[in-house]
Design a protein around this motif. Sequence first.
Motif, PDB file in Angstrom:
ATOM      1  N   SER A  18       0.831  -1.205   0.000  1.00  0.00           N
ATOM      2  CA  SER A  18       0.000   0.000   0.000  1.00  0.00           C
ATOM      3  C   SER A  18       0.867   1.257   0.000  1.00  0.00           C
ATOM      4  O   SER A  18       0.521   2.267  -0.626  1.00  0.00           O
ATOM      5  N   HIS A  19       2.003   1.211   0.693  1.00  0.00           N
ATOM      6  CA  HIS A  19       2.914   2.349   0.703  1.00  0.00           C
ATOM      7  C   HIS A  19       3.482   2.580  -0.695  1.00  0.00           C
ATOM      8  O   HIS A  19       3.562   3.729  -1.172  1.00  0.00           O
ATOM      9  N   ALA A  20       3.857   1.491  -1.368  1.00  0.00           N
ATOM     10  CA  ALA A  20       4.355   1.609  -2.741  1.00  0.00           C
ATOM     11  C   ALA A  20       3.262   2.145  -3.667  1.00  0.00           C
ATOM     12  O   ALA A  20       3.534   2.953  -4.566  1.00  0.00           O
ATOM     13  N   ALA A  21       2.019   1.699  -3.435  1.00  0.00           N
ATOM     14  CA  ALA A  21       0.915   2.166  -4.276  1.00  0.00           C
ATOM     15  C   ALA A  21       0.656   3.646  -4.061  1.00  0.00           C
ATOM     16  O   ALA A  21       0.350   4.382  -5.013  1.00  0.00           O
ATOM     17  N   LEU A  22       0.783   4.131  -2.814  1.00  0.00           N
ATOM     18  CA  LEU A  22       0.609   5.560  -2.561  1.00  0.00           C
ATOM     19  C   LEU A  22       1.690   6.379  -3.262  1.00  0.00           C
ATOM     20  O   LEU A  22       1.419   7.455  -3.807  1.00  0.00           O
ATOM     21  N   ARG A  23       2.913   5.869  -3.245  1.00  0.00           N
ATOM     22  CA  ARG A  23       3.997   6.576  -3.955  1.00  0.00           C
ATOM     23  C   ARG A  23       3.702   6.633  -5.451  1.00  0.00           C
ATOM     24  O   ARG A  23       3.911   7.665  -6.101  1.00  0.00           O
ATOM     25  N   LEU A  24       3.225   5.533  -5.995  1.00  0.00           N
ATOM     26  CA  LEU A  24       2.881   5.504  -7.412  1.00  0.00           C
ATOM     27  C   LEU A  24       1.738   6.468  -7.707  1.00  0.00           C
ATOM     28  O   LEU A  24       1.758   7.187  -8.715  1.00  0.00           O
ATOM     29  N   LEU A  25       0.751   6.509  -6.812  1.00  0.00           N
ATOM     30  CA  LEU A  25      -0.385   7.408  -7.008  1.00  0.00           C
ATOM     31  C   LEU A  25       0.070   8.865  -6.926  1.00  0.00           C
ATOM     32  O   LEU A  25      -0.415   9.715  -7.694  1.00  0.00           O
ATOM     33  N   ALA A  26       0.992   9.162  -6.004  1.00  0.00           N
ATOM     34  CA  ALA A  26       1.515  10.529  -5.900  1.00  0.00           C
ATOM     35  C   ALA A  26       2.235  10.925  -7.188  1.00  0.00           C
ATOM     36  O   ALA A  26       2.082  12.051  -7.675  1.00  0.00           O
ATOM     37  N   SER A  27       3.010  10.000  -7.734  1.00  0.00           N
ATOM     38  CA  SER A  27       3.706  10.276  -8.993  1.00  0.00           C
ATOM     39  C   SER A  27       2.712  10.462 -10.129  1.00  0.00           C
ATOM     40  O   SER A  27       2.846  11.377 -10.954  1.00  0.00           O
ATOM     41  N   TRP A  28       1.693   9.623 -10.165  1.00  0.00           N
ATOM     42  CA  TRP A  28       0.671   9.702 -11.223  1.00  0.00           C
ATOM     43  C   TRP A  28      -0.087  11.018 -11.148  1.00  0.00           C
ATOM     44  O   TRP A  28      -0.334  11.670 -12.165  1.00  0.00           O
ATOM     45  N   SER A  29      -0.428  11.428  -9.915  1.00  0.00           N
ATOM     46  CA  SER A  29      -1.236  12.645  -9.766  1.00  0.00           C
ATOM     47  C   SER A  29      -0.444  13.894 -10.126  1.00  0.00           C
ATOM     48  O   SER A  29      -1.035  14.925 -10.477  1.00  0.00           O
ATOM     49  N   ALA A  30       0.879  13.818 -10.045  1.00  0.00           N
ATOM     50  CA  ALA A  30       1.710  14.979 -10.354  1.00  0.00           C
ATOM     51  C   ALA A  30       1.955  15.151 -11.843  1.00  0.00           C
ATOM     52  O   ALA A  30       2.459  16.196 -12.268  1.00  0.00           O
ATOM     53  N   GLN A  31       1.587  14.146 -12.646  1.00  0.00           N
ATOM     54  CA  GLN A  31       1.836  14.192 -14.084  1.00  0.00           C
ATOM     55  C   GLN A  31       0.578  14.599 -14.838  1.00  0.00           C
ATOM     56  O   GLN A  31      -0.537  14.232 -14.453  1.00  0.00           O
ATOM     57  N   PRO A  32       0.755  15.345 -15.953  1.00  0.00           N
ATOM     58  CA  PRO A  32      -0.410  15.630 -16.806  1.00  0.00           C
ATOM     59  C   PRO A  32      -0.922  14.321 -17.406  1.00  0.00           C
ATOM     60  O   PRO A  32      -0.139  13.495 -17.857  1.00  0.00           O
ATOM     61  N   HIS A  33      -2.223  14.114 -17.356  1.00  0.00           N
ATOM     62  CA  HIS A  33      -2.790  12.892 -17.908  1.00  0.00           C
ATOM     63  C   HIS A  33      -4.260  13.107 -18.203  1.00  0.00           C
ATOM     64  O   HIS A  33      -4.895  14.014 -17.696  1.00  0.00           O
ATOM     65  N   THR A  34      -4.774  12.247 -19.039  1.00  0.00           N
ATOM     66  CA  THR A  34      -6.210  12.240 -19.300  1.00  0.00           C
ATOM     67  C   THR A  34      -6.887  11.510 -18.154  1.00  0.00           C
ATOM     68  O   THR A  34      -6.490  10.391 -17.811  1.00  0.00           O
ATOM     69  N   PRO A  35      -7.869  12.087 -17.503  1.00  0.00           N
ATOM     70  CA  PRO A  35      -8.488  11.471 -16.326  1.00  0.00           C
ATOM     71  C   PRO A  35      -9.307  10.246 -16.683  1.00  0.00           C
ATOM     72  O   PRO A  35     -10.528  10.227 -16.605  1.00  0.00           O
ATOM     73  N   GLN A  36      -8.599   9.186 -17.157  1.00  0.00           N
ATOM     74  CA  GLN A  36      -9.263   7.943 -17.554  1.00  0.00           C
ATOM     75  C   GLN A  36      -8.732   6.823 -16.674  1.00  0.00           C
ATOM     76  O   GLN A  36      -7.548   6.490 -16.739  1.00  0.00           O
ATOM     77  N   PRO A  37      -9.505   6.239 -15.783  1.00  0.00           N
ATOM     78  CA  PRO A  37      -9.020   5.168 -14.927  1.00  0.00           C
ATOM     79  C   PRO A  37      -8.422   4.020 -15.739  1.00  0.00           C
ATOM     80  O   PRO A  37      -8.931   3.646 -16.791  1.00  0.00           O
ATOM     81  N   ALA A  38      -7.332   3.452 -15.230  1.00  0.00           N
ATOM     82  CA  ALA A  38      -6.618   2.444 -15.989  1.00  0.00           C
ATOM     83  C   ALA A  38      -7.418   1.180 -16.206  1.00  0.00           C
ATOM     84  O   ALA A  38      -7.235   0.491 -17.212  1.00  0.00           O
ATOM     85  N   ASP A  39      -8.285   0.823 -15.228  1.00  0.00           N
ATOM     86  CA  ASP A  39      -9.004  -0.440 -15.379  1.00  0.00           C
ATOM     87  C   ASP A  39     -10.476  -0.221 -15.719  1.00  0.00           C
ATOM     88  O   ASP A  39     -11.310  -1.080 -15.470  1.00  0.00           O
ATOM     89  N   GLN A  40     -10.811   0.925 -16.289  1.00  0.00           N
ATOM     90  CA  GLN A  40     -12.202   1.142 -16.686  1.00  0.00           C
ATOM     91  C   GLN A  40     -12.539   0.224 -17.858  1.00  0.00           C
ATOM     92  O   GLN A  40     -11.772   0.048 -18.779  1.00  0.00           O
ATOM     93  N   THR A  41     -13.699  -0.366 -17.774  1.00  0.00           N
ATOM     94  CA  THR A  41     -14.077  -1.354 -18.788  1.00  0.00           C
ATOM     95  C   THR A  41     -15.117  -0.786 -19.726  1.00  0.00           C
ATOM     96  O   THR A  41     -15.711   0.250 -19.480  1.00  0.00           O
ATOM     97  N   ALA A  42     -15.336  -1.516 -20.810  1.00  0.00           N
ATOM     98  CA  ALA A  42     -16.290  -1.060 -21.818  1.00  0.00           C
ATOM     99  C   ALA A  42     -17.707  -1.013 -21.258  1.00  0.00           C
ATOM    100  O   ALA A  42     -18.540  -0.255 -21.741  1.00  0.00           O
TER     101      ALA A  42
END
Length: 299
Positions: A272-296
């Motif tokens: 969970s600590h590693a996931a929070l670090r990844l989320l912090a990195s993700w949130s700091a980057q410009p991106h399209t607000p599309q969840p990675a596991d969103q399904t059709a």
Amino acid sequence: MADKQQVRADIREFLTTRRARITPEQAGLRAYGSSRRVAGLRREEVATLAGISAEYYTRLERGNLTGASESVLDGIAHALQLSDDERTHLYDLVQAAGSSRSAARRRPTQARVRPAVQRIMDALTLTPAFVVDSRLDILAANELGRALYAPILADPVKPPNHARFLFLDRHAGDFWRDWAQAADDAVALLRGSAGRDPYDEKLSNLIGQLSTRSDDFRVRWASHDVRAHLTGAKRIHHPVVGDLELPFESMRLPSDPGQSLVMYTAEPDSPSHAALRLLASWSAQPHTPQPADQTATDA
């Protein structure tokens, strides 16, 4: 909109549901025979345990607690084995029932978060933090908090609300891995808020909306369970970084009526600590607000 009759009904239902959950054996009473028509305690048994007459307790359980002394209320709380949160809730209801509408109102919940509180949250770079009010509206968050709660904050109705997401959003069961526990906790918090200020029209409107649209909420609301839930752990499935298990602390802000600061942490060196670090990195980057596991199926 709540009135004194509704408050008295809440007192009656609260005491009735507390009485029904305690068996004579749990109360230290001997149960004679097998012809009991109630699973819990009878009114006269509660009265005996509380040291008052059955007639007086019956009047109190019907919602007429005007003039009830602190010792009487303490006796009832002891007889019904109320938790600290439940005891506080009973006193709140009694105070509301004996006061005028204007006198019963507490200092109004503030919708504005003070800049100093926002700066404190912003300084917590690896700690998702939020300010919520007594209705479970999310009033503010830091960057990591906004990233963690992205599915909740996506609600077009503002301010976003924990309970509304839990009971009315079809994605809530995916986000909260322990949905039933999260739902129980949210309703218990709202029930406590309703006892503290039964004349909060926004809270009454929220409860009415959820009761009308969600059977799950309506059943839980009828149980009259109350719990402050100031610490614990939440199990979340985030659409970007996956599963997290996050201990949390919630503390009321004394200078800001109705507001609480909620902070999540993760065990050091845990997934969970590693996931929070990844989320912090993700949130700091410009991106399209599309969840990675969103399904059709979500389209």
